[in-house]
Write an enzyme that holds these catalytic residues in place. Structure first.
Site, PDB file in Angstrom:
ATOM      1  N   ASP A  44       0.843  -1.202   0.000  1.00 54.86           N
ATOM      2  CA  ASP A  44       0.000   0.000   0.000  1.00 54.86           C
ATOM      3  C   ASP A  44       0.873   1.244   0.000  1.00 54.86           C
ATOM      4  O   ASP A  44       1.594   1.513   0.954  1.00 54.86           O
ATOM      5  CB  ASP A  44      -0.896  -0.001   1.247  1.00 54.86           C
ATOM      6  CG  ASP A  44      -1.813   1.209   1.295  1.00 54.86           C
ATOM      7  OD1 ASP A  44      -2.972   1.096   0.842  1.00 54.86           O
ATOM      8  OD2 ASP A  44      -1.371   2.267   1.785  1.00 54.86           O
ATOM      9  N   TYR A  49       3.138   9.949  -0.812  1.00 54.20           N
ATOM     10  CA  TYR A  49       4.253   9.377  -0.064  1.00 54.20           C
ATOM     11  C   TYR A  49       5.577   9.592  -0.789  1.00 54.20           C
ATOM     12  O   TYR A  49       6.640   9.469  -0.189  1.00 54.20           O
ATOM     13  CB  TYR A  49       4.064   7.867   0.146  1.00 54.20           C
ATOM     14  CG  TYR A  49       2.845   7.448   0.920  1.00 54.20           C
ATOM     15  CD1 TYR A  49       2.038   8.365   1.596  1.00 54.20           C
ATOM     16  CD2 TYR A  49       2.479   6.105   0.981  1.00 54.20           C
ATOM     17  CE1 TYR A  49       0.919   7.955   2.291  1.00 54.20           C
ATOM     18  CE2 TYR A  49       1.357   5.688   1.679  1.00 54.20           C
ATOM     19  CZ  TYR A  49       0.568   6.620   2.325  1.00 54.20           C
ATOM     20  OH  TYR A  49      -0.542   6.197   3.008  1.00 54.20           O
ATOM     21  N   LYS A  74      -2.880   5.819  -4.314  1.00 53.48           N
ATOM     22  CA  LYS A  74      -3.961   6.748  -4.009  1.00 53.48           C
ATOM     23  C   LYS A  74      -3.792   8.053  -4.791  1.00 53.48           C
ATOM     24  O   LYS A  74      -2.664   8.497  -5.036  1.00 53.48           O
ATOM     25  CB  LYS A  74      -3.981   7.052  -2.506  1.00 53.48           C
ATOM     26  CG  LYS A  74      -3.958   5.811  -1.620  1.00 53.48           C
ATOM     27  CD  LYS A  74      -3.879   6.167  -0.150  1.00 53.48           C
ATOM     28  CE  LYS A  74      -3.634   4.923   0.698  1.00 53.48           C
ATOM     29  NZ  LYS A  74      -2.222   4.496   0.661  1.00 53.48           N
ATOM     30  N   HIS A 107      -7.594   9.770  -1.797  1.00 52.06           N
ATOM     31  CA  HIS A 107      -6.864   9.776  -0.525  1.00 52.06           C
ATOM     32  C   HIS A 107      -7.618  10.459   0.616  1.00 52.06           C
ATOM     33  O   HIS A 107      -7.629   9.966   1.746  1.00 52.06           O
ATOM     34  CB  HIS A 107      -5.496  10.438  -0.719  1.00 52.06           C
ATOM     35  CG  HIS A 107      -4.462   9.943   0.232  1.00 52.06           C
ATOM     36  ND1 HIS A 107      -3.121   9.864  -0.079  1.00 52.06           N
ATOM     37  CD2 HIS A 107      -4.558   9.470   1.506  1.00 52.06           C
ATOM     38  CE1 HIS A 107      -2.452   9.386   0.954  1.00 52.06           C
ATOM     39  NE2 HIS A 107      -3.306   9.146   1.936  1.00 52.06           N
TER      40      HIS A 107
END
Length: 270
Positions: A44, A49, A74, A107
């Site tokens: 994930d 990120y 996401k 998200h």
């Protein structure tokens, strides 16, 4: 590994490997490779990120075939607001070095979620995503999608752990056929502040983290623990070979304070 079957019959491994705050260059490639070699098959990540390239390197180095991996990313808030979900999706695919995702999520519930969700539905119907869902949505956000006449999400990834179990909401999601993924399932390490988990770990001959993850599994959650330490990566995966008693499940349930460790989806400014 145990699996959850989503509403479209897609099977998702019930424990995944999260990579929030895992550095793209120095940590993600090695951590993802280690996780896959340890037996994880669910990774994930997210555009925000900024480690999708590192995840791709770890997958390539692991030797595990892409079709054996359940890969999630996401769509970030800025792209949702800018109505560029499809463009952002393609950019994630390029960074991940793949031509499809197993799961793609919105998200956070920011302005533009109805248009963004319609775009994800299009991508799903085109076969570019095997399953679609949302993250951090409350019921009133889900209601917006329903009122627009759009497909129901298959997954809602929310902050979920013994201190913030969101019981009523989780029950309503499960009754609606929307499966729940838990981010920060180990309470960002705060489970260590509760003697109960050490006591139960001694009782079952397991690690405290495994007790917490077992609580998630028995409640039907999909849990996404994160670590870059090889020993902990392996430890977090070993929660399938024991079962907590109903009394011990109730004892863990009783520590709930409904206090969030992360942002309230109704109050975000990012």
């Amino acid at each position: 590994m145990e699996f959850i079957t989503l509403s479209n019959d897609t099977k998702i491994p019930q424990i995944g490997f999260g990579v929030w705050r895992v550095d793209n260059d120095t940590e993600a490639p090695a951590a993802v490779e280690e996780a896959l070699r340890a037996g994880y098959r669910h990774i994930d990540t997210a555009a925000v990120y900024k480690n999708e390239e590192g995840v791709a390197k770890g997958i390539a180095a692991s030797g595990v075939a892409r079709e054996d991996i359940f890969l999630t990313s996401k769509i970030w808030n800025d792209d949702i607001r800018a109505r560029r979900t499809k463009e952002a999706f393609v950019e994630s695919l390029e960074r991940l070095q793949t031509d499809y995702m197993d799961l793609c999520l919105l998200h956070w519930p920011v302005d533009g979620i109805v248009e963004a969700w319609a775009a994800l539905v299009d991508l799903y119907e085109e076969g570019k995503i095997k399953s679609i869902g949302v993250s951090n949505f409350k019921q009133h956000h889900l209601d917006q999608l329903e009122e627009a006449g759009l497909m129901k999400p298959m997954v809602n990834q929310i902050e979920l752990h013994p201190q913030n179990p969101q019981r009523a909401f989780v029950t309503s999601l499960q009754e609606a056929g929307i499966h729940v993924e838990a981010w920060s399932p180990l309470m960002q390490g705060k489970f260590l502040e509760f003697p109960l988990f050490e006591e139960l770990a001694e009782k079952y001959g397991k690690a405290p983290s495994q007790v917490v993850l077992r609580w998630h599994l028995q409640h039907g959650h999909i849990a996404l623990p994160k670590s870059v330490t090889p020993a902990r990566i392996h430890e977090n995966l070993a929660a399938f070979d024991f079962e907590l008693s109903s009394d011990d499940m109730a004892a863990i349930d009783a520590i709930a304070t409904d206090v969030r460790l992360g942002a309230d989806p109704d109050e975000i400014d990012f």
